[in-house]
Design a protein around this motif. Structure first.
Motif, PDB file in Angstrom:
ATOM      1  N   ASP A 169      61.197 -16.583   3.323  1.00 24.61           N
ATOM      2  CA  ASP A 169      59.768 -16.442   2.798  1.00 24.61           C
ATOM      3  C   ASP A 169      58.979 -16.407   4.378  1.00 24.61           C
ATOM      4  O   ASP A 169      59.404 -16.973   5.442  1.00 24.61           O
ATOM      5  CB  ASP A 169      59.061 -17.554   2.250  1.00 24.61           C
ATOM      6  CG  ASP A 169      59.904 -17.949   1.171  1.00 24.61           C
ATOM      7  OD1 ASP A 169      59.688 -17.107   0.235  1.00 24.61           O
ATOM      8  OD2 ASP A 169      60.512 -18.720   0.780  1.00 24.61           O
ATOM      9  N   TYR A 170      58.210 -15.197   4.092  1.00 24.75           N
ATOM     10  CA  TYR A 170      57.279 -14.835   5.361  1.00 24.75           C
ATOM     11  C   TYR A 170      55.951 -14.711   5.078  1.00 24.75           C
ATOM     12  O   TYR A 170      55.490 -14.025   4.069  1.00 24.75           O
ATOM     13  CB  TYR A 170      57.903 -13.478   6.005  1.00 24.75           C
ATOM     14  CG  TYR A 170      59.285 -13.445   6.461  1.00 24.75           C
ATOM     15  CD1 TYR A 170      59.541 -13.654   7.917  1.00 24.75           C
ATOM     16  CD2 TYR A 170      60.347 -13.005   5.706  1.00 24.75           C
ATOM     17  CE1 TYR A 170      61.104 -14.057   8.207  1.00 24.75           C
ATOM     18  CE2 TYR A 170      61.661 -12.860   6.151  1.00 24.75           C
ATOM     19  CZ  TYR A 170      61.933 -13.633   7.446  1.00 24.75           C
ATOM     20  OH  TYR A 170      63.388 -13.498   7.727  1.00 24.75           O
ATOM     21  N   THR A 171      55.353 -15.237   6.074  1.00 19.52           N
ATOM     22  CA  THR A 171      53.581 -15.052   5.943  1.00 19.52           C
ATOM     23  C   THR A 171      53.333 -13.924   6.710  1.00 19.52           C
ATOM     24  O   THR A 171      53.721 -13.743   7.776  1.00 19.52           O
ATOM     25  CB  THR A 171      52.892 -16.363   6.392  1.00 19.52           C
ATOM     26  OG1 THR A 171      53.059 -17.433   5.422  1.00 19.52           O
ATOM     27  CG2 THR A 171      51.526 -16.153   6.555  1.00 19.52           C
ATOM     28  N   CYS A 172      52.466 -12.926   5.843  1.00 20.09           N
ATOM     29  CA  CYS A 172      52.161 -11.634   6.823  1.00 20.09           C
ATOM     30  C   CYS A 172      50.621 -11.687   6.697  1.00 20.09           C
ATOM     31  O   CYS A 172      50.110 -12.042   5.887  1.00 20.09           O
ATOM     32  CB  CYS A 172      52.883 -10.719   5.772  1.00 20.09           C
ATOM     33  SG  CYS A 172      54.533 -10.350   5.708  1.00 20.09           S
ATOM     34  N   ALA A 173      50.165 -11.106   7.848  1.00 18.52           N
ATOM     35  CA  ALA A 173      48.773 -10.605   7.821  1.00 18.52           C
ATOM     36  C   ALA A 173      48.892  -9.553   8.202  1.00 18.52           C
ATOM     37  O   ALA A 173      48.975  -8.849   9.360  1.00 18.52           O
ATOM     38  CB  ALA A 173      48.307 -11.685   9.147  1.00 18.52           C
ATOM     39  N   ASP A 174      48.396  -8.495   7.394  1.00 20.42           N
ATOM     40  CA  ASP A 174      48.083  -7.055   7.476  1.00 20.42           C
ATOM     41  C   ASP A 174      46.582  -6.621   7.807  1.00 20.42           C
ATOM     42  O   ASP A 174      45.584  -7.359   7.317  1.00 20.42           O
ATOM     43  CB  ASP A 174      48.415  -6.187   6.104  1.00 20.42           C
ATOM     44  CG  ASP A 174      49.726  -6.096   5.737  1.00 20.42           C
ATOM     45  OD1 ASP A 174      50.678  -6.790   6.402  1.00 20.42           O
ATOM     46  OD2 ASP A 174      49.858  -6.086   4.664  1.00 20.42           O
ATOM     47  N   VAL A 175      46.538  -5.859   8.776  1.00 21.01           N
ATOM     48  CA  VAL A 175      45.223  -5.918   9.483  1.00 21.01           C
ATOM     49  C   VAL A 175      44.777  -4.619   9.083  1.00 21.01           C
ATOM     50  O   VAL A 175      45.638  -3.416   9.228  1.00 21.01           O
ATOM     51  CB  VAL A 175      45.083  -6.087  10.899  1.00 21.01           C
ATOM     52  CG1 VAL A 175      43.626  -5.814  11.257  1.00 21.01           C
ATOM     53  CG2 VAL A 175      45.514  -7.511  11.323  1.00 21.01           C
TER      54      VAL A 175
END
Length: 653
Positions: A240-246
């Motif tokens: 599981d990966y936390t992602c932050a798309d900007v």
């Protein structure tokens, strides 16, 4: 996430891997529904037996976001003693020597878990599981409101003034940005007729957890799941990966993706300060992994395993979870600026204007006869992260708002529970009786310096009760305890070495949420409880006069009959409050589910708006922009005049 949830989700993923499943039963969607179900059960259980529920809270897996933790002796402890908190002094945060040390800590945790599983009585397991299911929550409590009436639009009700937070709905005054399942909807609100401008769709069947908007930047935050085949193809596992798309949202109709930051674990929270974002996730290592399979038990950031020196180790020689922190610039989000991980067990996360505090709660430990909380401090500035210190105090925290940093000092209030082996401890109390045993609980207040050494403390407050809410306002602290009446304590913290209780107001019921309301006033949202402290008569609003902290008065009350809970007690972001506009709103649950808005004046509380809404699973936000108030619930947006709350428009996304 609790074990039963993880097992259920993994089963669904295994079944769906080769066949594909509809989005509505995708594991991430199931996770959201599980959270909604827990919230519904939490609220329904508020109808009766408030006192009994208070007893069970002492062992809830979800107390303040912490997990039940049994002792492993004092091997590997820092130089802090484990007796009274006044003996404790801060020490440096230790980094991992190498990955082998981390693996050994994980194995120690597994061995201890096996011992507990073999020795635990079935009644204890059932009690703990039921309590955890009903009381698990993300981050409820008290907050500082960061909306500015002069700015023309409201912002999220944040924990720390000046530190931005993500939420499920945001506005910049011209548009609404709404998390809607697997997408973010951008809605134009510059005219009376709302307009869908565009949508941002996530990849890989991911679901938006939260979003953040600042200037021409939007951050979409979500958890993505990948399957790793392993070294042989037969030893695969899910990652599981936390992602932050900007995104660049200067053109709201055509958002442009600029980059993605990813890190191991489930999304926890994020903060923004001085143009830098700090993303925090919770990573559960694969405890069955081989020692050589580093990626299975050491977190990754941007596809690279963290160096051992960037992983801060716990005070005990065991651990089962990481808190992963990554920083990046909003202006140039192409890559991270720094990353660290705090290893140990799960706990609360409090972020001040300069520091991130990670805690662990210890229950039933061998080296202390009371519950304890370990605290680790990580400083942040301009995208850099640095471990500062660690310490340990007696008692556990109600939620992250039981901590507060002021002028370099950390103030915190804890509930101290006996875990002695004489038959009156925590576990034996659960088996014998679900109600609290006399003398089991008390409360303590601590003041820690910048190195986390105790400079001042108060003990044995409100015996047989526990903390329900807290609010620190400058040099004064307020906290509420409850069993049958609601003591609202006020504490003079002007001298960090000599904190003093200067007021104690006892009234029926309790406040779960405290909010400064200007001009020496403080708002309380909680429950009205009968004289026996057993059944609730409804949601209670209280206005406290705190102009003289030594003589706090409850000057007005209002009970919402037919209700048994609100979002305010466990989701501070769900509260809309603006003291300058003299408006505050929140969701209530009961005979019907309503979003209500109140004002306060010479004639007391007055309800100025109410809107009946649907089921428990729909998160609701209220916010304003210009002269309009917007109510966002699920996939529906409604607009009203801010003056008079007359319906203007609605839109279904």
């Amino acid at each position: 996430m609790e074990d039963w949830e993880k097992n259920l989700e993994e089963l669904i993923r295994n079944m769906a891997e080769d066949t594909g499943i509809p989005a509505t039963i995708h594991p991430d969607a199931v996770e959201k529904r599980l959270e909604a179900a827990k919230r519904e059960k939490h609220l329904k259980n508020r109808r009766k037996y408030i006192a009994i529920a208070a007893a069970c809270l002492c062992i809830a897996v979800g107390i303040g976001g912490s997990y039940l933790y049994y002792g492993y002796g004092d091997a590997g402890m820092s130089d802090m003693t484990s007796g009274t908190a006044s003996d404790a002094s801060g020490s440096a945060v230790a980094s991992a020597k190498d990955y082998d040390e981390i693996y050994e800590y994980i194995q120690a945790e597994q061995r201890q878990a096996g011992i507990q599983a073999r020795s635990a009585d079935g009644a204890v397991e059932d009690s703990a599981a039921n309590t955890a299911e009903s009381e698990s929550s993300a981050d409820g409590g008290n907050a500082s409101y960061n909306g500015s009436a002069g700015s023309g639009y409201s912002d999220t009700n944040v924990r720390e003034e000046g530190v931005g937070e993500a939420d499920i709905v945001k506005t910049d005054g011209k548009r609404l940005y709404i998390a809607a399942g697997q997408k973010i909807e951008i809605v134009g609100i510059e005219s009376s007729d709302m307009e869908e401008l565009s949508e941002i769709n996530l990849e890989d069947d991911s679901y938006v957890s939260e979003l953040y908007v600042q200037g021409d930047r939007l951050i979409a935050l979500y958890t993505r799941t990948e399957y790793d085949d392993g070294e042989t193809g037969y030893d695969g596992f899910y990652c599981d990966y936390t992602c932050a798309d900007v995104y660049d949202i200067s053109d709201g109709a055509n958002p442009e993706k600029l980059g993605t930051i990813s890190q191991s674990g489930y999304y926890n929270t994020m903060r923004v300060r001085d143009g830098y974002a700090y993303v925090i996730s919770s990573f559960y290592p694969d405890t069955a992994a081989a020692r050589s399979d580093t990626r299975a038990y050491v977190p990754e950031v941007q596809g690279a395993v963290l160096d051992a020196e960037d992983i801060y180790m716990p005070q005990r020689r065991m651990g089962s979870q990481y808190t992963v922190i990554s920083a990046f610039s909003l202006k140039d989000p192409s890559e991270k600026t720094d990353s660290k991980a705090v290893f140990g067990s799960s706990g609360l996360c409090y972020v001040s204007a300069e520091n991130i505090y990670i805690t662990e709660s210890y229950y039933e430990s061998d080296d202390s006869d009371v519950t304890q909380t370990a605290i680790r401090k990580v400083a942040y500035d301009q995208g850099t992260l640095k471990g500062v210190g660690q310490t340990k105090v007696n008692g556990t925290l109600d939620d992250s708002f039981s901590m507060d940093e002021y002028e370099g000092y950390l103030r915190l209030v804890t509930t101290v529970t006996s875990v002695s082996g004489n038959g009156d401890g925590l576990l034996s109390g659960i088996v014998a009786d679900s109600a609290q045993k006399k003398g089991q609980d008390s409360n303590s207040l601590y003041v820690l310096d910048e190195n986390l050494s105790v400079t001042g403390e108060i003990h044995d407050l409100a015996k047989d009760e526990r903390v329900y809410s807290a609010r620190f306002m400058g040099a004064t602290g307020y906290f509420v305890t409850f069993r049958q009446v609601d003591p609202l304590f006020s504490v003079d913290l002007s001298d960090p070495s000599d904190p003093k209780i200067i007021g104690e107001l006892k009234i029926p019921g309790f406040s779960e949420y405290l909010h400064p309301y200007g001009n020496g006033l403080m708002l309380g949202i909680g429950m009205d409880v009968d004289e026996d402290g057993v059944t609730t008569d409804g949601v209670k609003l209280s206005m406290f006069d705190v102009s003289d902290p030594s003589d706090v008065k409850e000057i007005e009350t209002y009970v919402l009959e037919g209700t048994y809970g609100t979002d305010a007690g466990y989701d501070y972001k769900a509260v809309f409050a603006d003291a300058e506009k003299n408006l505050f709103g929140f969701m209530t649950y009961g005979n019907k589910n309503e979003y209500v808005i109140f004002t306060y004046g010479e004639n007391g509380f007055k309800e100025v708006f109410s809107r009946e809404l649907g089921g428990y699973g729909e998160s609701t936000r209220g916010l304003y922009a210009g002269d309009r108030f917007y109510l966002v619930s699920g996939y529906t947006v409604e607009s009203y005049t801010l003056d008079g709350f007359e319906k203007v428009d609605d839109i279904v996304l």
